[in-house]
Scaffold this motif. Sequence first.
Motif, PDB file in Angstrom:
ATOM      1  N   VAL A 242     180.282  42.250 -19.077  1.00  0.00           N
ATOM      2  CA  VAL A 242     181.037  43.487 -18.778  1.00  0.00           C
ATOM      3  C   VAL A 242     182.497  42.773 -17.684  1.00  0.00           C
ATOM      4  CG1 VAL A 242     181.597  45.633 -17.663  1.00  0.00           C
ATOM      5  CG2 VAL A 242     179.679  45.379 -19.117  1.00  0.00           C
ATOM      6  N   TYR A 243     181.880  42.141 -16.670  1.00  0.00           N
ATOM      7  CA  TYR A 243     182.984  41.344 -15.748  1.00  0.00           C
ATOM      8  C   TYR A 243     183.834  40.628 -16.524  1.00  0.00           C
ATOM      9  CZ  TYR A 243     180.817  42.382 -11.107  1.00  0.00           C
ATOM     10  OH  TYR A 243     180.587  43.087 -10.121  1.00  0.00           O
ATOM     11  N   PHE A 244     183.536  39.998 -17.595  1.00  0.00           N
ATOM     12  CA  PHE A 244     184.509  38.877 -18.494  1.00  0.00           C
ATOM     13  C   PHE A 244     185.485  39.887 -19.169  1.00  0.00           C
ATOM     14  CE2 PHE A 244     185.329  36.710 -22.163  1.00  0.00           C
ATOM     15  CZ  PHE A 244     185.962  35.644 -21.747  1.00  0.00           C
ATOM     16  N   VAL A 245     184.850  40.762 -19.777  1.00  0.00           N
ATOM     17  CA  VAL A 245     185.692  41.590 -20.432  1.00  0.00           C
ATOM     18  C   VAL A 245     186.817  42.410 -19.569  1.00  0.00           C
ATOM     19  CG1 VAL A 245     185.975  44.038 -21.976  1.00  0.00           C
ATOM     20  CG2 VAL A 245     184.168  42.156 -22.369  1.00  0.00           C
ATOM     21  N   MET A 246     186.363  42.840 -18.597  1.00  0.00           N
ATOM     22  CA  MET A 246     187.004  43.658 -17.396  1.00  0.00           C
ATOM     23  C   MET A 246     188.270  42.775 -17.114  1.00  0.00           C
ATOM     24  SD  MET A 246     187.427  46.722 -16.351  1.00  0.00           S
ATOM     25  CE  MET A 246     186.007  47.594 -16.605  1.00  0.00           C
ATOM     26  N   ASN A 247     188.026  41.421 -16.625  1.00  0.00           N
ATOM     27  CA  ASN A 247     188.860  40.626 -16.153  1.00  0.00           C
ATOM     28  C   ASN A 247     190.085  40.224 -17.171  1.00  0.00           C
ATOM     29  OD1 ASN A 247     187.770  40.352 -13.671  1.00  0.00           O
ATOM     30  ND2 ASN A 247     186.554  38.459 -14.389  1.00  0.00           N
ATOM     31  N   SER A 248     189.586  40.471 -18.432  1.00  0.00           N
ATOM     32  CA  SER A 248     190.698  40.216 -19.542  1.00  0.00           C
ATOM     33  C   SER A 248     191.294  41.382 -19.700  1.00  0.00           C
ATOM     34  CB  SER A 248     189.908  39.643 -20.981  1.00  0.00           C
ATOM     35  OG  SER A 248     189.240  40.834 -21.351  1.00  0.00           O
ATOM     36  N   LEU A 249     190.858  42.581 -19.423  1.00  0.00           N
ATOM     37  CA  LEU A 249     191.714  43.588 -19.701  1.00  0.00           C
ATOM     38  C   LEU A 249     192.606  44.006 -18.663  1.00  0.00           C
ATOM     39  CD1 LEU A 249     188.754  46.059 -20.997  1.00  0.00           C
ATOM     40  CD2 LEU A 249     190.769  45.030 -22.316  1.00  0.00           C
ATOM     41  N   VAL A 250     192.194  43.667 -17.181  1.00  0.00           N
ATOM     42  CA  VAL A 250     193.013  43.627 -16.213  1.00  0.00           C
ATOM     43  C   VAL A 250     194.196  42.745 -16.357  1.00  0.00           C
ATOM     44  CG1 VAL A 250     193.327  43.281 -13.745  1.00  0.00           C
ATOM     45  CG2 VAL A 250     191.255  44.606 -14.577  1.00  0.00           C
ATOM     46  N   ALA A 251     193.727  41.267 -16.633  1.00  0.00           N
ATOM     47  CA  ALA A 251     194.848  40.365 -16.779  1.00  0.00           C
ATOM     48  C   ALA A 251     196.125  40.750 -17.886  1.00  0.00           C
ATOM     49  CB  ALA A 251     194.188  39.118 -17.331  1.00  0.00           C
ATOM     50  N   ALA A 252     195.349  41.481 -19.058  1.00  0.00           N
ATOM     51  CA  ALA A 252     196.288  42.035 -20.014  1.00  0.00           C
ATOM     52  C   ALA A 252     197.220  43.418 -19.583  1.00  0.00           C
ATOM     53  CB  ALA A 252     195.791  42.241 -21.273  1.00  0.00           C
ATOM     54  N   GLY A 253     196.863  43.802 -18.408  1.00  0.00           N
ATOM     55  CA  GLY A 253     197.566  44.964 -17.983  1.00  0.00           C
ATOM     56  C   GLY A 253     197.171  46.450 -18.972  1.00  0.00           C
ATOM     57  N   ILE A 254     195.835  46.222 -19.346  1.00  0.00           N
ATOM     58  CA  ILE A 254     195.281  47.399 -20.219  1.00  0.00           C
ATOM     59  C   ILE A 254     194.443  48.258 -19.044  1.00  0.00           C
ATOM     60  CG2 ILE A 254     193.763  48.276 -21.565  1.00  0.00           C
ATOM     61  CD1 ILE A 254     194.443  45.722 -23.399  1.00  0.00           C
ATOM     62  N   VAL A 255     194.059  47.802 -17.935  1.00  0.00           N
ATOM     63  CA  VAL A 255     192.922  48.337 -17.006  1.00  0.00           C
ATOM     64  C   VAL A 255     193.598  47.901 -15.487  1.00  0.00           C
ATOM     65  CG1 VAL A 255     190.619  48.229 -16.025  1.00  0.00           C
ATOM     66  CG2 VAL A 255     191.007  48.507 -18.401  1.00  0.00           C
ATOM     67  N   ARG A 256     193.531  48.899 -14.646  1.00  0.00           N
ATOM     68  CA  ARG A 256     193.777  48.494 -13.470  1.00  0.00           C
ATOM     69  C   ARG A 256     192.609  48.622 -12.376  1.00  0.00           C
ATOM     70  NH1 ARG A 256     197.741  52.898  -9.854  1.00  0.00           N
ATOM     71  NH2 ARG A 256     197.965  51.738  -7.882  1.00  0.00           N
ATOM     72  N   LYS A 257     192.664  47.362 -11.692  1.00  0.00           N
ATOM     73  CA  LYS A 257     191.626  47.154 -10.669  1.00  0.00           C
ATOM     74  C   LYS A 257     192.124  47.658  -9.202  1.00  0.00           C
ATOM     75  CE  LYS A 257     189.048  43.444  -8.767  1.00  0.00           C
ATOM     76  NZ  LYS A 257     188.631  42.085  -8.799  1.00  0.00           N
ATOM     77  N   LEU A 258     191.136  48.613  -8.878  1.00  0.00           N
ATOM     78  CA  LEU A 258     191.255  49.090  -7.488  1.00  0.00           C
ATOM     79  C   LEU A 258     190.411  48.585  -6.436  1.00  0.00           C
ATOM     80  CD1 LEU A 258     191.066  52.694  -8.551  1.00  0.00           C
ATOM     81  CD2 LEU A 258     193.106  51.653  -8.343  1.00  0.00           C
ATOM     82  N   GLU A 259     191.277  47.890  -5.508  1.00  0.00           N
ATOM     83  CA  GLU A 259     190.434  47.317  -4.173  1.00  0.00           C
ATOM     84  C   GLU A 259     190.536  48.281  -2.955  1.00  0.00           C
ATOM     85  OE1 GLU A 259     190.198  43.032  -4.592  1.00  0.00           O
ATOM     86  OE2 GLU A 259     191.798  43.294  -5.901  1.00  0.00           O
ATOM     87  N   LEU A 260     189.778  49.147  -2.905  1.00  0.00           N
ATOM     88  CA  LEU A 260     189.679  50.033  -1.819  1.00  0.00           C
ATOM     89  C   LEU A 260     188.905  49.459  -0.658  1.00  0.00           C
ATOM     90  CD1 LEU A 260     189.180  53.264  -3.860  1.00  0.00           C
ATOM     91  CD2 LEU A 260     191.214  52.346  -3.348  1.00  0.00           C
TER      92      LEU A 260
END
Length: 158
Positions: free
Chosen positions: A69-87
């Motif tokens: 899930v971390y690996f997939v999420m990192n690829s989606l964030v890098a591609a601009g499909i998912v946004r990572k929020l660091e609160l």
Amino acid sequence: MKAAAGDHDSPFAGDRPTDWSQALRAAGLRVTRQRLAVIDAVIQKPHGTIEDILDEVRPHLPRITIQSVYFVMNSLVAAGIVRKLELPDSPARYEVEDHDNHHHAVCRYCGRIEDVACVTGEAPCLRPEAHVDMTIEVAEVIFTAVCHECATTQQARI
């Protein structure tokens, strides 16, 4: 590379894609069951943590690991499909990247997160007075708030 909010060269600028397979291909990513399941989980659990996403994906892909899930999420964030929020004081959270230049309000009691539209339009909606030797692409604003439910509960405690 992640597209900045308001970047109209991104295949994801404007309306949210309805065909995630096409969106993944447009971003140069292979279409996999894991990527599609993670995107669906992010849609179902906006502002979810990796653990929330894993819990949402596991019924469909029981053998998926948190590392996957971390690996997939990192690829989606890098591609601009998912946004990572660091609160502050929170694990990273994720939402579909709509490129709509919004911010977040976080309840200081229960941690509920709500989207808040930026009232000034195009990104970045804030510019530092002391201009740095950089081009500012995004301004993240986090509003500390009290949700209606917590305000009612807190009033009752007084």
